[in-house]
Motif scaffolding. Sequence first.
Motif, PDB file in Angstrom:
ATOM      1  N   ILE A  64       0.823  -1.219   0.000  1.00  0.00           N
ATOM      2  CA  ILE A  64       0.000   0.000   0.000  1.00  0.00           C
ATOM      3  C   ILE A  64       0.854   1.265   0.000  1.00  0.00           C
ATOM      4  N   PRO A  65       1.755   1.441   0.958  1.00  0.00           N
ATOM      5  CA  PRO A  65       2.546   2.685   0.940  1.00  0.00           C
ATOM      6  C   PRO A  65       3.516   2.768  -0.227  1.00  0.00           C
ATOM      7  N   ARG A  66       4.080   1.600  -0.655  1.00  0.00           N
ATOM      8  CA  ARG A  66       5.026   1.619  -1.770  1.00  0.00           C
ATOM      9  C   ARG A  66       4.360   2.119  -3.041  1.00  0.00           C
ATOM     10  N   GLU A  67       3.168   1.580  -3.352  1.00  0.00           N
ATOM     11  CA  GLU A  67       2.475   1.986  -4.570  1.00  0.00           C
ATOM     12  C   GLU A  67       1.981   3.425  -4.480  1.00  0.00           C
ATOM     13  N   ALA A  68       1.546   3.844  -3.288  1.00  0.00           N
ATOM     14  CA  ALA A  68       1.106   5.226  -3.116  1.00  0.00           C
ATOM     15  C   ALA A  68       2.262   6.188  -3.348  1.00  0.00           C
ATOM     16  N   GLY A  69       3.418   5.864  -2.802  1.00  0.00           N
ATOM     17  CA  GLY A  69       4.585   6.719  -2.989  1.00  0.00           C
ATOM     18  C   GLY A  69       5.002   6.804  -4.443  1.00  0.00           C
ATOM     19  N   GLU A  70       4.980   5.689  -5.140  1.00  0.00           N
ATOM     20  CA  GLU A  70       5.354   5.677  -6.559  1.00  0.00           C
ATOM     21  C   GLU A  70       4.400   6.541  -7.382  1.00  0.00           C
ATOM     22  N   GLY A  71       3.103   6.429  -7.088  1.00  0.00           N
ATOM     23  CA  GLY A  71       2.126   7.225  -7.825  1.00  0.00           C
ATOM     24  C   GLY A  71       2.295   8.717  -7.583  1.00  0.00           C
ATOM     25  N   LEU A  72       2.544   9.099  -6.354  1.00  0.00           N
ATOM     26  CA  LEU A  72       2.729  10.519  -6.034  1.00  0.00           C
ATOM     27  C   LEU A  72       3.978  11.072  -6.707  1.00  0.00           C
ATOM     28  N   ARG A  73       5.035  10.298  -6.754  1.00  0.00           N
ATOM     29  CA  ARG A  73       6.265  10.767  -7.409  1.00  0.00           C
ATOM     30  C   ARG A  73       6.051  10.972  -8.908  1.00  0.00           C
ATOM     31  N   ARG A  74       5.243  10.095  -9.535  1.00  0.00           N
ATOM     32  CA  ARG A  74       4.959  10.265 -10.969  1.00  0.00           C
ATOM     33  C   ARG A  74       4.141  11.522 -11.208  1.00  0.00           C
ATOM     34  N   ARG A  75       3.119  11.746 -10.385  1.00  0.00           N
ATOM     35  CA  ARG A  75       2.215  12.877 -10.601  1.00  0.00           C
ATOM     36  C   ARG A  75       2.787  14.192 -10.117  1.00  0.00           C
ATOM     37  N   HIS A  76       3.721  14.151  -9.188  1.00  0.00           N
ATOM     38  CA  HIS A  76       4.298  15.376  -8.619  1.00  0.00           C
ATOM     39  C   HIS A  76       5.821  15.236  -8.604  1.00  0.00           C
ATOM     40  N   PRO A  77       6.445  15.268  -9.795  1.00  0.00           N
ATOM     41  CA  PRO A  77       7.891  15.013  -9.871  1.00  0.00           C
ATOM     42  C   PRO A  77       8.742  16.036  -9.123  1.00  0.00           C
ATOM     43  N   GLY A  78       8.180  17.201  -8.835  1.00  0.00           N
ATOM     44  CA  GLY A  78       8.943  18.223  -8.124  1.00  0.00           C
ATOM     45  C   GLY A  78       8.938  18.060  -6.622  1.00  0.00           C
ATOM     46  N   VAL A  79       8.197  17.071  -6.112  1.00  0.00           N
ATOM     47  CA  VAL A  79       8.082  16.877  -4.664  1.00  0.00           C
ATOM     48  C   VAL A  79       8.919  15.680  -4.234  1.00  0.00           C
ATOM     49  N   ASP A  80       9.704  15.874  -3.189  1.00  0.00           N
ATOM     50  CA  ASP A  80      10.481  14.783  -2.606  1.00  0.00           C
ATOM     51  C   ASP A  80       9.553  13.979  -1.697  1.00  0.00           C
ATOM     52  N   VAL A  81       9.159  12.789  -2.143  1.00  0.00           N
ATOM     53  CA  VAL A  81       8.205  11.953  -1.414  1.00  0.00           C
ATOM     54  C   VAL A  81       8.929  10.777  -0.773  1.00  0.00           C
TER      55      VAL A  81
END
Length: 295
Positions: A64-81
């Motif tokens: 759950i957290p791994r996939e959520a983190g990957e998705g956020l990094r794709r959609r918000h490449p300027g944010v360090d997640v």
Amino acid sequence: MVRTLVAGLDGSPESSAAAEWAAREAELRGLPLKIVHVWEPAPDPLAQAPLLGAETQQHWSERIPREAGEGLRRRHPGVDVTVEQVTGTPSDALVDAAKDAELLVLGSRGLSGVGGFLVGSVGLSVVARAELPVVLVRADEQAADETSPVSAAPYRPVVLGLDAGAPSDTVIEFAFAEAARRDTSLRVVYGWNIPPYYAYGLALDAGLHDELSREETDSLTEALRPWRQKHPEIEVALEPRVGSAADHLVDASREASLVVIGRRIRRGAFGAHIGPVAHGVLHHSTAPVAVVAHD
């Protein structure tokens, strides 16, 4: 100390919406985002069941957290997640994980057929105990919900709910900062009540009504003066309303990108609580709600 935002994640649609909102807020602030996944292990008897065994629990708690983190990094490449997984009681773990953060973001289920939130016990407990600002986000909150379809400003106004008799500098400062980040206006909504001797039968004429309203407005204008001078670019509208502050804030939330309210920190024998206005706004606002703790 590294400044950061924290979003709670449990795999539910509401927590996913909260993480997405937190990523947008991190972009506005230029800060990193930490996703905290709280895993509460099943009791031993249940953990032995075939579908709830230790391996199954570990698989889902990591996925759950791994996939959520990957998705956020794709959609918000300027944010360090970053993603952090903790074990324990959700309310305790979230408060502890966010103790040094600037903001904690949580999700709340949308009420079916009725605008607003359904705030669970975890959310209410965290809001009542955390001494940093906490934002509650609806399950169906989207970026488009915060933007303005008609005005020149990119975002809808920020709505600030204040107690005109005791306005908090901490809450005011937070609301002005959020309006400045969004390059939008600030609506200051505050309720005031008719004095008891009028409520119990004495007439209140229009002139006296206007005078009482002016007194409330003058008091709040003075409280807001330092921040209006600091942020002259922000258009500020004062909106006094007779009656329930919570009801008026809920009405204003329909055209807001964010609603900001305060919660007085109480460390007495009766424990923490959020107060009736905050409770009402949290359950019925149609926009994200920021609860700002203050002394």
